[in-house]
Design a protein around this motif. Sequence first.
Motif, PDB file in Angstrom:
ATOM      1  N   SER A 101       0.831  -1.212   0.000  1.00  0.00           N
ATOM      2  CA  SER A 101       0.000   0.000   0.000  1.00  0.00           C
ATOM      3  C   SER A 101       0.861   1.255   0.000  1.00  0.00           C
ATOM      4  N   VAL A 102       1.982   1.237   0.745  1.00  0.00           N
ATOM      5  CA  VAL A 102       2.891   2.386   0.718  1.00  0.00           C
ATOM      6  C   VAL A 102       3.428   2.592  -0.689  1.00  0.00           C
ATOM      7  N   LEU A 103       3.802   1.495  -1.356  1.00  0.00           N
ATOM      8  CA  LEU A 103       4.289   1.586  -2.734  1.00  0.00           C
ATOM      9  C   LEU A 103       3.255   2.266  -3.627  1.00  0.00           C
ATOM     10  N   LEU A 104       2.008   1.836  -3.557  1.00  0.00           N
ATOM     11  CA  LEU A 104       0.963   2.414  -4.392  1.00  0.00           C
ATOM     12  C   LEU A 104       0.744   3.892  -4.079  1.00  0.00           C
ATOM     13  N   LEU A 105       0.813   4.259  -2.800  1.00  0.00           N
ATOM     14  CA  LEU A 105       0.629   5.662  -2.425  1.00  0.00           C
ATOM     15  C   LEU A 105       1.772   6.538  -2.931  1.00  0.00           C
ATOM     16  N   VAL A 106       2.996   6.011  -2.875  1.00  0.00           N
ATOM     17  CA  VAL A 106       4.135   6.777  -3.385  1.00  0.00           C
ATOM     18  C   VAL A 106       3.996   6.982  -4.883  1.00  0.00           C
ATOM     19  N   LEU A 107       3.646   5.916  -5.601  1.00  0.00           N
ATOM     20  CA  LEU A 107       3.514   6.014  -7.058  1.00  0.00           C
ATOM     21  C   LEU A 107       2.393   6.958  -7.474  1.00  0.00           C
ATOM     22  N   SER A 108       1.346   7.045  -6.631  1.00  0.00           N
ATOM     23  CA  SER A 108       0.218   7.929  -6.949  1.00  0.00           C
ATOM     24  C   SER A 108       0.360   9.303  -6.318  1.00  0.00           C
ATOM     25  N   CYS A 184      10.057  -3.893  -2.404  1.00  0.00           N
ATOM     26  CA  CYS A 184      10.952  -5.007  -2.059  1.00  0.00           C
ATOM     27  C   CYS A 184      10.557  -5.619  -0.719  1.00  0.00           C
ATOM     28  N   ALA A 185      10.246  -4.758   0.252  1.00  0.00           N
ATOM     29  CA  ALA A 185       9.830  -5.252   1.575  1.00  0.00           C
ATOM     30  C   ALA A 185       8.543  -6.065   1.470  1.00  0.00           C
ATOM     31  N   ALA A 186       7.593  -5.603   0.655  1.00  0.00           N
ATOM     32  CA  ALA A 186       6.333  -6.329   0.484  1.00  0.00           C
ATOM     33  C   ALA A 186       6.564  -7.702  -0.128  1.00  0.00           C
ATOM     34  N   ALA A 187       7.447  -7.779  -1.129  1.00  0.00           N
ATOM     35  CA  ALA A 187       7.731  -9.061  -1.776  1.00  0.00           C
ATOM     36  C   ALA A 187       8.377 -10.041  -0.797  1.00  0.00           C
ATOM     37  N   LEU A 188       9.296  -9.547   0.021  1.00  0.00           N
ATOM     38  CA  LEU A 188       9.940 -10.416   1.016  1.00  0.00           C
ATOM     39  C   LEU A 188       8.937 -10.916   2.052  1.00  0.00           C
ATOM     40  N   SER A 189       8.055 -10.043   2.505  1.00  0.00           N
ATOM     41  CA  SER A 189       7.046 -10.463   3.479  1.00  0.00           C
ATOM     42  C   SER A 189       6.118 -11.517   2.891  1.00  0.00           C
ATOM     43  N   ALA A 190       5.749 -11.365   1.631  1.00  0.00           N
ATOM     44  CA  ALA A 190       4.887 -12.358   0.992  1.00  0.00           C
ATOM     45  C   ALA A 190       5.587 -13.709   0.916  1.00  0.00           C
ATOM     46  N   LEU A 191       6.893 -13.708   0.623  1.00  0.00           N
ATOM     47  CA  LEU A 191       7.655 -14.960   0.570  1.00  0.00           C
ATOM     48  C   LEU A 191       7.734 -15.602   1.951  1.00  0.00           C
ATOM     49  N   ALA A 192       7.964 -14.793   2.994  1.00  0.00           N
ATOM     50  CA  ALA A 192       8.018 -15.325   4.364  1.00  0.00           C
ATOM     51  C   ALA A 192       6.687 -15.943   4.752  1.00  0.00           C
ATOM     52  N   ALA A 193       5.587 -15.290   4.385  1.00  0.00           N
ATOM     53  CA  ALA A 193       4.260 -15.833   4.697  1.00  0.00           C
ATOM     54  C   ALA A 193       4.037 -17.170   4.001  1.00  0.00           C
ATOM     55  N   ALA A 194       4.514 -17.288   2.763  1.00  0.00           N
ATOM     56  CA  ALA A 194       4.357 -18.544   2.025  1.00  0.00           C
ATOM     57  C   ALA A 194       5.150 -19.665   2.695  1.00  0.00           C
ATOM     58  N   LEU A 195       6.355 -19.367   3.155  1.00  0.00           N
ATOM     59  CA  LEU A 195       7.154 -20.379   3.846  1.00  0.00           C
ATOM     60  C   LEU A 195       6.477 -20.827   5.140  1.00  0.00           C
ATOM     61  N   LEU A 196       5.913 -19.879   5.873  1.00  0.00           N
ATOM     62  CA  LEU A 196       5.232 -20.217   7.121  1.00  0.00           C
ATOM     63  C   LEU A 196       3.987 -21.059   6.870  1.00  0.00           C
ATOM     64  N   ALA A 197       3.273 -20.744   5.791  1.00  0.00           N
ATOM     65  CA  ALA A 197       2.058 -21.490   5.486  1.00  0.00           C
ATOM     66  C   ALA A 197       2.361 -22.961   5.206  1.00  0.00           C
ATOM     67  N   GLY A 198       3.567 -23.256   4.699  1.00  0.00           N
ATOM     68  CA  GLY A 198       3.938 -24.625   4.392  1.00  0.00           C
ATOM     69  C   GLY A 198       4.674 -25.350   5.495  1.00  0.00           C
ATOM     70  N   LEU A 199       4.877 -24.694   6.636  1.00  0.00           N
ATOM     71  CA  LEU A 199       5.612 -25.309   7.748  1.00  0.00           C
ATOM     72  C   LEU A 199       4.715 -26.301   8.486  1.00  0.00           C
ATOM     73  N   ARG A 200       5.270 -27.452   8.856  1.00  0.00           N
ATOM     74  CA  ARG A 200       4.514 -28.459   9.593  1.00  0.00           C
ATOM     75  C   ARG A 200       4.697 -28.239  11.093  1.00  0.00           C
ATOM     76  N   GLU A 201       3.621 -27.820  11.745  1.00  0.00           N
ATOM     77  CA  GLU A 201       3.653 -27.575  13.184  1.00  0.00           C
ATOM     78  C   GLU A 201       3.180 -28.815  13.921  1.00  0.00           C
ATOM     79  N   PRO A 202       3.983 -29.345  14.853  1.00  0.00           N
ATOM     80  CA  PRO A 202       3.553 -30.539  15.589  1.00  0.00           C
ATOM     81  C   PRO A 202       2.269 -30.267  16.363  1.00  0.00           C
ATOM     82  N   PRO A 203       1.372 -31.264  16.438  1.00  0.00           N
ATOM     83  CA  PRO A 203       0.152 -31.075  17.236  1.00  0.00           C
ATOM     84  C   PRO A 203       0.501 -30.945  18.714  1.00  0.00           C
ATOM     85  N   ARG A 204      -0.296 -30.225  19.446  1.00  0.00           N
ATOM     86  CA  ARG A 204      -0.070 -30.079  20.876  1.00  0.00           C
ATOM     87  C   ARG A 204      -1.398 -30.064  21.593  1.00  0.00           C
TER      88      ARG A 204
END
Length: 422
Positions: A101-108, A184-204
């Motif tokens: 959103s910051v990127l879009l606001l700067v560009l506009s 760049c920050a937005a792209a990195l955050s999206a990649l981190a979220a994708a990695l977390l979504a695929g992580l196997r969390e042990p049941p507790r």
Amino acid sequence: MRSRLPRFRFPVADASLSASFQQLAWSNLIAQSAEQISLAAAPLVAVFTLGATARDTGLLQTAQTLPFLLLSIPLGVVADRRSRRMLMAVSESVRALAMASVLLLVLSHGLTLPLLAVLGFLGATGTVAYSVAAPALVPALVTRDALPAANGRIELARSVAYSAGPAMGGLLVGWIGAGWAYGCAAALSALAAALLAGLREPPRVVGAARHFMAELREGARFVIGDELLRPMLATAVFFNIGFFTLQAVYVPYAVHRLGLSASAIGVTLGAYGVGMVCGALAAPSVARRVAFGRTLIIGPFCGLAASLTMVATLAVPSFWLAAASFFLLGAGPILWTVGSTTLRQAITPANMMGRVSALNSTATYGARPLGALLGAAVSARFGMDACLVVAALGFVAQAWIIVMSPVARLARIPDDAAVLSS
């Protein structure tokens, strides 16, 4: 009979760490890099693009750290009740959207200081989620004996991000503009979220949900009543107050008093991460020679030395002194971060880990907006120079608290009670 554990070691890599932990560590590196690029870009954009004053950057810093004060405890309770992996993934996705959103606001050409502050607030939710959920998730992914190695790996990743992120943020703003730095920050955050979504969390096993305040009181009683956790909490609070009183005015101070460019400011801020990397690499040697409790006082005293070095720039304006100050802020405190995290994990019951992490984040990271507000208030009334002196007083307090506490006398990681050196 109190169990006697081996002397503390601080490895930064261990092949025995699980694949799920490795995925968490990579997501942490990427998310921390996104955070550091955006945090470095924000005051540079505010000063160079929006004409912000020291007071404005102090308020901006407050907005970007306020989520730690407001959201840590609610997210900590959620982390004890729900999937910690999903909590981090969703929060990181929110950060990606905020930075885009910051990127879009700067560009506009629609970016303003209030909008930058609001989006910075939203972006910080990803950091808050990490700060409360990751320490609670790590013990589920590795064995108890591997906790120092695992925490060392997490902190080494954070060190790399702190090293490269601020410098990269300053360079990106100078080379390709503020908007694309946030892109760049937005792209990195999206990649981190994708990695977390695929992580196997042990049941507790999750206990039955109780009233929010009852769970909060239970966690607070545990932290306040423990002779080791209590002084560690107070030390971290004063460290963060001092650090963010300094951070609140550093960019305008560096521009107007030290005469630094955006790129040079990014390099001085990047020295913080370089110090963290150097501290992590030197830590195994330090740990072989120094008792566990003594490693925990190195960070606070390095912070004190750093604040005095920055105060010295009042008499001798210097890029090198500023860089040395941030280097010291990184080199010593990484020993504190890994050691204190390992200590909390070792003595906290598993079903309270999220709440204890949240209380720690609320008190310590919640001190950041207080420090930023203090910086804004002091600079408005007495000028930027006075903020450096006030910050140094905060570092004096945190060094005194930890050296006088039983934490400083720990010979090794305790099991369920302090193991004090003679």
